[in-house]
Design a protein around this motif. Structure first.
Motif, PDB file in Angstrom:
ATOM      1  N   THR A  72       0.725  -1.265  -0.030  1.00  0.00           N
ATOM      2  CA  THR A  72       0.098   0.100  -0.111  1.00  0.00           C
ATOM      3  C   THR A  72       0.796   1.297   0.008  1.00  0.00           C
ATOM      4  O   THR A  72       0.511   2.416  -0.899  1.00  0.00           O
ATOM      5  N   THR A  84      -3.950  -4.273  -2.328  1.00  0.00           N
ATOM      6  CA  THR A  84      -4.100  -5.853  -1.973  1.00  0.00           C
ATOM      7  C   THR A  84      -5.155  -6.370  -1.014  1.00  0.00           C
ATOM      8  O   THR A  84      -5.747  -7.293  -0.768  1.00  0.00           O
ATOM      9  N   VAL A  85      -5.590  -5.235  -0.229  1.00  0.00           N
ATOM     10  CA  VAL A  85      -6.734  -5.237   0.663  1.00  0.00           C
ATOM     11  C   VAL A  85      -7.653  -4.234   0.620  1.00  0.00           C
ATOM     12  O   VAL A  85      -7.392  -3.123   0.098  1.00  0.00           O
ATOM     13  N   ASP A  86      -8.929  -4.468   1.046  1.00  0.00           N
ATOM     14  CA  ASP A  86      -9.977  -3.370   0.875  1.00  0.00           C
ATOM     15  C   ASP A  86      -9.602  -2.228   2.033  1.00  0.00           C
ATOM     16  O   ASP A  86      -9.443  -2.544   3.137  1.00  0.00           O
ATOM     17  N   THR A  87      -9.289  -0.968   1.284  1.00  0.00           N
ATOM     18  CA  THR A  87      -8.824   0.154   1.984  1.00  0.00           C
ATOM     19  C   THR A  87      -9.925   0.283   3.355  1.00  0.00           C
ATOM     20  O   THR A  87      -9.496   0.792   4.458  1.00  0.00           O
ATOM     21  N   ALA A  88     -11.150   0.351   2.765  1.00  0.00           N
ATOM     22  CA  ALA A  88     -12.382   0.680   3.566  1.00  0.00           C
ATOM     23  C   ALA A  88     -12.282   0.069   4.887  1.00  0.00           C
ATOM     24  O   ALA A  88     -12.914   0.421   6.085  1.00  0.00           O
ATOM     25  N   THR A  89     -12.123  -1.173   5.049  1.00  0.00           N
ATOM     26  CA  THR A  89     -12.155  -2.161   5.740  1.00  0.00           C
ATOM     27  C   THR A  89     -11.055  -2.543   6.747  1.00  0.00           C
ATOM     28  O   THR A  89     -11.083  -2.987   7.809  1.00  0.00           O
TER      29      THR A  89
END
Length: 97
Positions: A72, A84-89
């Motif tokens: 990120t 690579t990951v959902d930023t919001a969660t």
């Protein structure tokens, strides 16, 4: 005796000059424009990844965070927008843990 003292002080002075010359060469090499930009990118990526690895920066404190934080940070610095990951969660907003 005085000649020995002056030889020792000359050696000390020569050592100090050579150390100063090495330090100046290192500073000159690091501050060269072709090296400054990549080093600034690298420093920003390391600081960003370090901040994202803090427990306050993510929602799940127990998860493995090194690779998502590093990816990120690189993506943010290079403005690619990849994640690579959902930023919001996965990441928390900076104003609340």
């Amino acid at each position: 005796m005085p000649g020995t003292l002056s030889k020792a002080s000359a050696r000390t002075r020569d050592r100090a000059k050579s150390r100063l010359k090495r330090e100046n060469a290192l500073a000159h090499a690091l501050l060269h424009p072709f090296r400054t930009v990549p080093l600034a990118f690298l420093a920003t990526i390391i600081v960003g990844a370090g901040l994202l690895m803090l427990p306050i920066s993510r929602t799940d404190a127990g998860s493995d965070v090194l690779m998502p934080a590093l990816f990120t940070a690189v993506s943010a610095v290079c403005v690619t927008g990849l994640i690579t990951v959902d930023t919001a969660t996965f990441w928390t907003p900076s104003d609340r843990p």
